[in-house]
Design a protein around this motif. Structure first.
Motif, mmCIF file in Angstrom:
data_model
loop_
_atom_site.group_PDB
_atom_site.id
_atom_site.type_symbol
_atom_site.label_atom_id
_atom_site.label_comp_id
_atom_site.label_asym_id
_atom_site.label_seq_id
_atom_site.Cartn_x
_atom_site.Cartn_y
_atom_site.Cartn_z
ATOM 1 N N VAL A 175 5.996 3.519 0.214
ATOM 2 C CA VAL A 175 5.485 2.167 -0.023
ATOM 3 C C VAL A 175 5.657 1.320 1.236
ATOM 4 C CG1 VAL A 175 5.750 0.080 -1.440
ATOM 5 C CG2 VAL A 175 6.077 2.332 -2.471
ATOM 6 N N GLU A 197 0.860 -1.174 0.000
ATOM 7 C CA GLU A 197 0.000 0.000 0.000
ATOM 8 C C GLU A 197 0.898 1.225 0.000
ATOM 9 O OE1 GLU A 197 -2.697 -0.175 3.283
ATOM 10 O OE2 GLU A 197 -1.122 -0.414 4.761
ATOM 11 N N VAL A 198 0.404 2.282 -0.600
ATOM 12 C CA VAL A 198 1.215 3.495 -0.750
ATOM 13 C C VAL A 198 0.495 4.639 -0.061
ATOM 14 C CG1 VAL A 198 2.316 5.055 -2.413
ATOM 15 C CG2 VAL A 198 1.993 2.646 -3.004
ATOM 16 N N ASP A 237 3.289 8.693 -1.039
ATOM 17 C CA ASP A 237 4.437 8.240 -1.838
ATOM 18 C C ASP A 237 5.388 7.301 -1.102
ATOM 19 O OD1 ASP A 237 3.678 9.366 -4.199
ATOM 20 O OD2 ASP A 237 4.731 11.263 -3.842
#
Lengths: 346, 216
Positions: free
Chosen positions: B141, B135-136, B139
């Motif tokens: 990760v 999931e980000v 920006d």
């Protein structure tokens, strides 16, 4: 009791044990999942990750799937030189989720694609050269992504294949082309039953189409390919099935495609679609479009080509193709042009 | 994981072979007994992806259906059960599905020991995604551990099996069952999936049907 304990141990040991495996090589096959806003989207990466050139397949639909684009010819032409990224969009392909139909918005699609690019760079390096390859609905989503904020800076080039590009123009041109073709076929007394039906639909439904009418038009566009001699499809579905990842859940793919709630979700999605300003997109562009595409008519390809502000752009109309040139006798020309474009813009 | 599956497989084989080794001890008086509680274990295949299941069956109703044909009395054992079963199957790169079902089951056992079940029920399914999940946020990760989804589950199934108590003194059964499970809401719709199982059951508690020597 001993075996019950064994089972419980087995169960517990499996929870959350997915390992992150990142392979830099020439013949890579790996899968990861991108999670965003209620959707767990499958991403398969096939081919040469060592090349650092990644091509993201932005598939059609909405609600289709990405691995249908993986044919023997695409593997042969592309995967030895580049990494092909087969991304199943939300509510499509092998993507999973719960009651997430309400998340089907263009904003979320664009966000998903942006997050996918971030993850690809996280996995394979910041120096990746990324190309977008949008087909059909993907040919609306890819430019919508490029037109958003500064996303163009992240993309090396863009392949617009039989793209939907502009939904208002799509329905106008599709009706016009279908009607012309129907008149031509009826004059030649070929498949009159089908073409009379098409003619009646096109003459009756004028003006802005509802979602249901748009689906009907889309169905006529697809079905017309069976009655047009010029379209020569050579790749069978078995070829596509054989080239899928062995563990792809085929039933899940079918179910997402056949979801009867799709018209409801898609109706809402289509109602909110903006008109993309192609004059602001400067990303190098290759347009590939079937001459006999009645789903997304060839005028859409010409429209994007004319409007695009890309300093480097090319359009190729494929003479023996309908909506899916990569499945037709033009597939060699299609992939050769595709590869040339990538090589030119590295 | 391979070793564990192997152990389960061998234990099932062992159970089956014990049954066969006891074949010579056939009963002569056909004393029919109801199995009040059965425990079951089986290998599972969802399409061709492997798994296991364990469960309990509690009898809620039992009766004998006696019919005479050409002077011979035929007896069928008809039972209803409530069952609780837990399943797991592993579909690589897609998901691991752990689910618990509560079912109502009807079983008809013929006098030769052959039985047929119909099962229907509902349950809870928890999937764990089959590949590393990202999931980000802003920006950044992150890997999401234990990513997966919860679903309501419906189940319907049919089995065929053999009850060894008709031939000997123990309470083992062998069976094959084909189920159809449906996860929902799955992408705001449903996700059906066939699941078959092959395994064994053991009657933990039995009760006599008081019909000794009624069959000739």
């Amino acid at each position: 009791m001993k075996y019950l304990c064994l089972f419980i141990l087995l169960w517990l040991s499996l929870l959350g044990c997915q390992k992150e495996e990142i392979t830099i090589g020439t013949n890579v096959q790996e899968t990861f999942i991108l999670e965003n806003k209620g959707a767990s989207m499958n991403v398969n990466v096939f081919g040469n990750t060592g090349s650092k050139v990644f091509i993201i397949i932005v598939h059609g639909g909405p609600g289709g799937g990405s691995l249908g684009y993986r044919t023997s010819r695409s593997i042969k032409t592309m995967e030895s030189d580049y990494a092909m990224v087969y991304w199943d969009q939300r509510l499509a392909g092998a993507s999973q989720g719960g009651a997430n139909g309400n998340t089907l918005t263009l904003e979320n699609y664009v966000e998903d694609l942006d997050k996918l690019i971030t993850v690809l760079k996280y996995r394979y390096g910041n120096d990746l050269k990324i190309f977008l390859y949008g087909h059909s609905w993907g040919g609306f989503l890819a430019p919508a992504y490029l037109a958003h904020q500064n996303n163009q800076n992240k993309i090396q080039g863009w392949i617009q294949a039989s793209g939907a590009a502009d939904f208002d123009s799509l329905s106008v041109w599709a009706r016009k082309n279908l009607l012309e073709k129907a008149n031509e076929e009826l004059a030649a007394a070929r498949n009159t039953k089908f073409w009379e039906e098409v003619k009646e639909f096109c003459e009756k439904n004028t003006g802005k189409l509802t979602t249901t009418q748009l689906f009907e038009l889309n169905r006529y566009g697809h079905n017309s390919e069976e009655y047009i001699d010029e379209i020569e499809t050579i790749i069978s579905w078995s070829d596509i099935l054989n080239n899928r990842n062995r563990n792809v859940p085929i039933t899940a793919n079918l179910i997402t495609l056949l979801n009867p709630a799709n018209p409801k979700f898609l109706g809402r999605l289509f109602d909110d679609l903006p008109t993309i300003d192609y004059t602001q997109i400067k990303t190098p562009l290759l347009v590939l479009h079937g001459q006999f595409d009645f789903v997304c008519p060839k005028q859409l390809g010409e429209y994007v080509y004319e409007k695009s502000a890309a300093p480097s752009k090319k359009i190729v109309l494929l003479p023996r193709s309908g909506h899916s040139p990569f499945l037709s006798k033009d597939s060699k020309l299609y992939w050769d042009e595709f590869k040339n474009f990538i090589d030119t813009h590295l | 994981m391979k070793t564990s599956l192997k152990s389960i497989f061998f234990s099932l084989l062992l159970c089956i072979s014990v049954n066969y080794s006891l074949f010579s001890q056939q009963k002569n008086d056909y004393d029919i007994e109801f199995d009040n509680i059965n425990i079951k274990g089986a290998l599972v295949g969802s399409i061709f992806y492997p798994g296991v299941t364990f469960g309990l069956e509690k009898q809620i109703k039992g009766s004998l259906d006696k019919r005479e044909k050409k002077g011979i009395l035929h007896i069928k054992q008809i039972e209803q059960y409530l069952t609780a079963e837990t399943y797991w199957y592993h579909h690589p790169n897609f998901h691991d599905n752990y689910y618990l079902t509560l079912n109502w089951m009807k079983r008809k056992t013929r006098e030769n020991g052959l039985f047929f079940d119909f099962t229907s029920g509902a349950g809870y399914s928890k999937t764990f995604l089959g590949s590393v999940t990202y999931e980000v946020k802003d920006d950044v990760v992150n890997i999401k551990n234990n990513a997966g989804h919860s679903y309501f589950l419906l189940n319907i199934g049919n089995s065929i099996g053999y009850d060894f108590k008709y031939r000997q003194l123990n309470s083992w059964k062998l069976y094959f069952r084909a189920n159809l499970i449906v996860l929902l809401p799955y992408n705001s719709f449903i996700y059906p999936r066939p699941v078959w199982e092959i395994g064994t059951m053991y009657g933990l508690k039995t009760q006599s049907a008081n019909n000794k020597n009624s069959i000739k």
